[in-house]
Design a protein around this motif. Structure first.
Motif, PDB file in Angstrom:
ATOM      1  N   SER A 151     -12.706 -11.335   2.485  1.00 54.29           N
ATOM      2  CA  SER A 151     -12.690  -9.849   3.012  1.00 54.29           C
ATOM      3  C   SER A 151     -13.958  -8.981   2.311  1.00 54.29           C
ATOM      4  O   SER A 151     -13.955  -9.101   1.113  1.00 54.29           O
ATOM      5  CB  SER A 151     -11.310  -9.285   2.449  1.00 54.29           C
ATOM      6  N   PHE A 152     -14.498  -8.504   3.309  1.00 53.91           N
ATOM      7  CA  PHE A 152     -15.743  -7.548   2.740  1.00 53.91           C
ATOM      8  C   PHE A 152     -15.476  -6.130   3.144  1.00 53.91           C
ATOM      9  O   PHE A 152     -15.143  -5.820   3.928  1.00 53.91           O
ATOM     10  CB  PHE A 152     -17.060  -8.273   3.614  1.00 53.91           C
ATOM     11  N   GLN A 153     -15.614  -5.520   1.948  1.00 60.46           N
ATOM     12  CA  GLN A 153     -15.392  -3.990   2.265  1.00 60.46           C
ATOM     13  C   GLN A 153     -16.701  -3.274   1.748  1.00 60.46           C
ATOM     14  O   GLN A 153     -17.599  -3.738   0.958  1.00 60.46           O
ATOM     15  CB  GLN A 153     -14.539  -3.476   1.012  1.00 60.46           C
ATOM     16  N   GLU A 154     -16.879  -2.131   2.510  1.00 62.51           N
ATOM     17  CA  GLU A 154     -18.169  -1.299   1.863  1.00 62.51           C
ATOM     18  C   GLU A 154     -18.418  -0.736   0.496  1.00 62.51           C
ATOM     19  O   GLU A 154     -19.242  -0.584  -0.088  1.00 62.51           O
ATOM     20  CB  GLU A 154     -18.376  -0.194   2.909  1.00 62.51           C
ATOM     21  N   ASN A 155     -16.794  -0.335   0.167  1.00 59.30           N
ATOM     22  CA  ASN A 155     -16.858   0.212  -1.111  1.00 59.30           C
ATOM     23  C   ASN A 155     -15.324   0.089  -1.787  1.00 59.30           C
ATOM     24  O   ASN A 155     -14.731  -0.847  -1.119  1.00 59.30           O
ATOM     25  CB  ASN A 155     -17.164   1.690  -1.260  1.00 59.30           C
ATOM     26  N   GLY A 156     -14.963   0.607  -2.804  1.00 60.53           N
ATOM     27  CA  GLY A 156     -13.793   0.274  -3.522  1.00 60.53           C
ATOM     28  C   GLY A 156     -12.393   0.929  -2.880  1.00 60.53           C
ATOM     29  O   GLY A 156     -11.589   0.786  -3.777  1.00 60.53           O
ATOM     30  N   THR A 157     -12.453   1.586  -1.734  1.00 60.53           N
ATOM     31  CA  THR A 157     -11.170   2.255  -1.510  1.00 60.53           C
ATOM     32  C   THR A 157     -10.209   0.919  -1.479  1.00 60.53           C
ATOM     33  O   THR A 157     -10.238   0.223  -0.546  1.00 60.53           O
ATOM     34  CB  THR A 157     -11.259   3.073  -0.075  1.00 60.53           C
ATOM     35  N   ASP A 158      -9.124   1.229  -2.035  1.00 58.85           N
ATOM     36  CA  ASP A 158      -8.195  -0.017  -2.250  1.00 58.85           C
ATOM     37  C   ASP A 158      -6.997   0.301  -1.490  1.00 58.85           C
ATOM     38  O   ASP A 158      -5.917   0.868  -2.174  1.00 58.85           O
ATOM     39  CB  ASP A 158      -7.942  -0.371  -3.858  1.00 58.85           C
ATOM     40  N   VAL A 159      -6.745   0.138  -0.447  1.00 58.74           N
ATOM     41  CA  VAL A 159      -5.444  -0.012   0.232  1.00 58.74           C
ATOM     42  C   VAL A 159      -4.749  -1.104   0.282  1.00 58.74           C
ATOM     43  O   VAL A 159      -3.531  -1.266   0.811  1.00 58.74           O
ATOM     44  CB  VAL A 159      -5.741   0.592   1.588  1.00 58.74           C
ATOM     45  N   TRP A 160      -5.063  -2.142  -0.589  1.00 56.92           N
ATOM     46  CA  TRP A 160      -4.476  -3.560  -0.371  1.00 56.92           C
ATOM     47  C   TRP A 160      -3.783  -3.692  -1.910  1.00 56.92           C
ATOM     48  O   TRP A 160      -3.072  -4.795  -1.942  1.00 56.92           O
ATOM     49  CB  TRP A 160      -5.572  -4.653  -0.219  1.00 56.92           C
ATOM     50  N   ALA A 161      -3.784  -2.863  -2.706  1.00 55.36           N
ATOM     51  CA  ALA A 161      -3.104  -3.025  -3.790  1.00 55.36           C
ATOM     52  C   ALA A 161      -1.528  -3.590  -3.715  1.00 55.36           C
ATOM     53  O   ALA A 161      -1.119  -4.344  -4.386  1.00 55.36           O
ATOM     54  CB  ALA A 161      -2.993  -1.366  -4.784  1.00 55.36           C
ATOM     55  N   PRO A 162      -0.963  -2.839  -2.687  1.00 53.51           N
ATOM     56  CA  PRO A 162       0.463  -3.337  -2.648  1.00 53.51           C
ATOM     57  C   PRO A 162       0.439  -4.931  -2.249  1.00 53.51           C
ATOM     58  O   PRO A 162       1.601  -5.380  -2.637  1.00 53.51           O
ATOM     59  CB  PRO A 162       1.190  -2.473  -1.431  1.00 53.51           C
TER      60      PRO A 162
END
Lengths: 367, 367, 367, 367, 367
Positions: E154-165
């Motif tokens: 998974s490639f994200q542009e920055n660190g917004t983490d919506v996947w913690a759950p």
């Protein structure tokens, strides 16, 4: 106009509640919506040609006991009124072996009307719209129907009962319904829901007529607001009807194994009604658009009328005031000031000019 | 313009009547619509190449007696004028073994044009539109056609007779019609209905021209209202034509077993006419939209014209009044007041300023 | 702008004439349209590679005599100029065994462009649009082409001859045309018709430019009316082109047995031209919409400009007039009235206030 | 804003030139368009993995000589810069056995982007859009690409060279290009063209931002005109992109025998870029629509502001002037005129009324 | 309203950056976008039913070492946070044998949501939208998911983490997720992204309500600007959702070999959510359109109100001032001037006229 309140409010409200689910695993049951009834009502109806039995149940266990003891040619219809008791819904799910996603959809009351085929089940979501007891508001709730071969579960958000006539028909054994299978009951329930759409459209149509009357006699900015409220209501009905049309089209075409050929014919009939609802809705929408036009044009006519008055007053009195101003100047040597006829002549001139102006305006159709 | 009344009124009215059906079992016959004729007319026509017989019947039994005694190569056409006698319709249904839903559709006069294939029957619903006797109103009624192999039933709401020429052709045996099968009669009936659409469009077109004339000479808010009335009429015609197009397209393609290949060619011809009606309608719609534009722009031109007059009057007289005001001040020492030429010079100045203004406005093309 | 007259007038006119057909049996020939030419012209051309013969005929019998005597590898093209002589059309129909509905379509000049396949015939209807001799009006007429294996019939409403170059090419034997079959001639005729659309678009484009120039210099309500005339013309071209596109697409795809593979390539080329016409048309439509925007905005700018003048005049002179009014009051005891400098000071104040206002307006960019 | 000039001008101009072809036989080469370059440039590039040769040619014979002597695994790319020399194009056509209609399409520079499959050839037309050297105008020209198995012909209207990087890559042998077939070169050329669309969109976006800035600070009618110029440019880009999308979709799907599977993947990539261009374009269009809204609303706000000033001035000074007028009346018996305090009291009243008005306007938020 | 900033800015900005790629060979990695995070974060998660391990990695070699040593029934998820380090991306590409075009798409952050099937890989691009920490801005970034049989990148542009759950669920082994394959993880990630759309819609809805409140109490031009900002945000969400809908529809239908049947059911559930988002969005759009209507109409009501005040003042005072002017004329012989009652009578008349006017306006409902 008393603003009709659609129980299931506008889009903003919805999204807010919906976002509460973010992060939860799929299949987690979260009831999205206001708690519309205190007590979850469980109504069990069992019927066969010539046999009818209706019971109010308290627990799911009670239902299971009865259902497992039921003969195989008896149809069972369990009507669940109230979705806020998530545990109960889960118990039903376990008892009837429903898929977790199906249960999630049942309690997520912001579903679009849709149909889903599970292996031995047919799942249909429709929006029930009906008028409140006082006939001044539109009630909206989500109805989920889960149909198996001998069992039909109907989930309502609260107790608006548009299905009483169907129970009566089952009880009295009148019509095809008691002698037919589960699919015909499904058809009857959906048909009853769609029939109520016509009453809602009628209500909207009446309000539209009232607004039209007011627009023609005394257009106010309030009429505009009322029109926009109506528009939203129509948008709401539209969003309930368009997807339903596809659902019914599919059921009428016979994509599902659980629908018999003869019931499909009836499904196509409900489909036709839905198309009729959509047609009427489109006509109402056109009417609303026309009224907005009329309102705007009557508003700008008003401005034009005000302008005319302004212009007429200005055009008549400005020259007259000017003449009065001229003879109010303090020059020592002004012809006519000392004359006996000076004043009457000037006043006569003024009257003449005034009348001339009025005649001119008459000609230009400004008066 | 006398507001043309389309007999089948706007959408609001319809929905109201329609909602009376909510709660009734499917197949219950409820006549939705005004009682348009007192007496139900039963006209029986039987024909074969070289043979023609027309009878007015009183009861369905009479029809059954005649029909069962008919030779197998004779075509039978029963025209039912009037739908309010629901019992009679039910008797016909029983006699001809029509499906309950089909009967329900026949008396539900708010059907969209549609086609349905039953096993040995073809069921077609169309909207008949024609001008009244005085040619000042558009009459609308629903026509249901049920075609079997040797029998055609036509259900009309009232007695508008646009099929007289067809009966004449049957009687005289002119043209293909007498020698052809039931499907060619069906075609002829639909063709006669569609042919009348052109007269209706012509009527709308004439009214549009009248409104246009008035718009160009003396635009009033009434013109706007008339345009909106026309728009609704066109919407009505549109709703009658669009679904019909699909119905005819299907009949022309030959989805139905009951249509012969040669008649399909004719069906495609009616289809072409329907497309032509739709085309003309679209052009009329564009014209109405243009006229609305013209109306709005002529209205705002009027406001602009009024503004100009106001501005011209103000601009000419304000400075002049100011000068008069100045020389009306009561200062003891004001140059020129005592002079002999004071008054003439000031008045001359005023006239000069006024003329200058007028010249200026001429230049700016405001006058 | 001299209003360009499209010979085949607007929709209202059409419907009127069309309704004359109601009640007549299908296949009855009624010429709908103005009688555009006195004498029906019959031009017979026969050709083969290296052979060319052109004759003007008087009767259909003459044609039959020649045609039956023609060798089987000679191509025959009969061009019929004028449709009002319905009997002649009927004779042609009988001679060439045309279907009654086909004949009806030929004389019904309000057909949409379409293609129909009869057993051994291909029937194509197109709209011919070209500029009149004075290049100030658009001429429109319906052209019907009936193509068999060795025979092509072309029906025109009058004598606009856009096919002269094709006859020349046949005569001189230049290009592929003389050596090819009937289908290539059909292609050439349609291609010539479509080529003339570009000239019509060019004409509309020129008029649009003229209107644009006038809109930018001196917008008048007349410009608006001219724009609407242009819009209708474009609508007319559009209605001629869109269905043609589908016709050509079908011919290019090769649905018809009578089209050879090599000619289909050429048909696709005309199809491309039609798409180009539609593209240009859409661009022109966008331009017209933009101009309407510009017109409306320049109109409202004008109102705004008038308003400004009004406001400036009022704002400058009202306070000044008020001051003059104050000193015009007849109080006995008013300071300054008796002073030598009273008048000059007040006038100076007035001038100062006036200048101040002007400076203020400059700042606000109102002047 | 300096009006950016799109070399290929608006629709009117085009149609004019296009109509010159009417009456000519198909396949006649007529160059439609301005002569954009004096001298036709013929650049021949031949390459293979590890081999690269670039030559400027003078005649087609030269090309033929070289081409026939080429080994079968060498790729040949002939770039023709300039289309006005119709004879030369014809020579190329003869040399490479191109279909007359293909040649006609090459010189008809008003083609829409399209793809055509000839037996052993693939013909692709695209629109090249790029910024001029000064980056103040958009250059547009038609590019035709004819691809065979070992030969690619590229026809440009003039010498805008967006393909220099590709030649460099061929020369240096970097990347896949030199080792791949003709289809990869075709892809590279189209890719380079589409890449330039982004620069054009960027240019339009910059201009849009400038206009937006001006609209927010000082909206003038000129801004409106500039917006319309931008809108036309975007329409132009749109007309170049939409058909291209379909062309690339086809090439990516692999309808053509000449495209290898691996290149198709790349074609789908360009297709994605085209979709991205369309997306950006749609966003820009929405932005333009919003700006038009903003402009119109700011314009009407200005009118409203002017109205307010007018009303404030009028409302303050009219009553005051009236009071002054009252005390300017010449009645002998008027209370207060002779009093010492008459004048100051009246003036004080006036000031009080004036202040009251101002307070009132403050309250109503008019000041 | 503080203007919410969508991190990925409007179309103009994008195009500018994108054009930097023109001329480069395909497959060249150029990161288009702002550098959103300093350090590229590599989070490796490996799990199996009952097993979970999470590591932060430094280099790709580290990853390769671990991955090759992994047992075949362990699922590996590598989350790459940050795309600006193009070399790292290239290393990952080489390590996992990704197609150059795929890599190019990953770093080109202006991709539309799309799905691509490579031989043994499934590539999905979605747009992640979520609220910033302060809940006053919408953060947007592109997320690329590459799924193989045992590996998900998974490639994200920055660190917004919506996947913690999701990581929590993996860690605790709750729900189906740990026991399912790669495709269920893919579903969970996409589901988490879509769930956040609801929060964004909720945010937009709240702002819309605030604007609505302001519009109803005190409409200002700023409200209009805020509405347009909202409109752009909604356009942005729309562009993220519409293509996603098609992506999910494809995954739900089961076009891909890598999706198991049971996960497809879940994918259809996310699809339903996307449709719900689109529905809500359309409702919000309608609401915005209505508000624009309300704003414009309230604005024009204001102008009308101002006009009324102006007209009332003018209409009342102009005649009165005229009367005062008349009695201010300096004629020697004017009746009433010398009378004791002259002044009171005239003033009484004035008051009477003024009151009459007011009564009149009351009647006309202007006051």
């Amino acid at each position: 106009m008393s603003e009709p309140i659609i129980s299931e409010q506008g889009a903003q409200k919805k999204a807010k509640r919906r976002s509460a689910k973010a992060g939860l695993p799929p299949g987690t049951l979260v009831y999205i919506g206001a708690r519309k009834t205190d007590h979850v009502r469980l109504t069990l109806i069992q019927y066969r040609d010539g046999f009818f039995k209706q019971q109010e149940l308290k627990t799911i266990d009670e239902f299971l006991t009865i259902y497992t003891a039921t003969e195989s040619d008896v149809m069972t219809w369990l009507d669940i009124g109230g979705l806020h008791d998530v545990q109960l819904i889960e118990q039903i799910g376990t008892a009837c072996q429903l898929h977790p996603l199906l249960l999630e959809d049942i309690v997520n009351t912001e579903q679009r009307p849709k149909r889903e085929d599970y292996d031995s089940l047919l799942y249909v979501v429709v929006k029930m719209l009906c008028l409140g007891a006082t006939r001044t508001e539109i009630l909206a709730e989500q109805v989920s129907l889960v149909m198996g071969e001998r069992l039909l579960l109907s989930f309502q958000e609260n107790g608006t009962d548009v299905w009483a006539p169907i129970r009566d028909r089952l009880r009295t054994g009148k019509g095809r319904i008691a002698a037919s299978g589960m699919d015909y009951l499904l058809y009857s329930l959906v048909d009853a829901v769609v029939d109520n759409y016509f009453a809602v459209l009628e209500f909207i149509g009446e309000q539209l007529e009232q607004i039209e009357d007011r627009l023609l006699t005394a257009p106010t900015p309030d009429s505009l607001r009322d029109l926009h409220v109506l528009k939203r209501e129509m948008l709401f009905v539209r969003r309930a009807t368009w997807p339903l049309r596809e659902v019914l089209s599919g059921l009428g075409r016979g994509d599902s194994r659980l629908m018999t050929e003869s019931t499909r014919l009836y499904m196509r009939d409900v489909y036709d009604h839905t198309v009729q609802v959509i047609d009427t809705l489109e006509t109402l929408r056109e009417t609303v658009a026309e009224m907005l036009d009329l309102y705007l044009s009557s508003m700008s006519n008003r401005v034009a009328a005000v302008m005319k008055v302004l212009t007429i007053i200005t055009t008549i009195f400005m020259p007259l005031s000017f003449i009065a101003g001229v003879y109010g100047m303090n020059f020592r040597h002004m012809p006519g000031l000392d004359s006996r006829w000076g004043y009457p002549v000037v006043v006569a001139c003024m009257v003449a000019i005034g009348l001339l102006m009025i005649v001119l305006f008459r000609k230009k159709r400004w008066l």
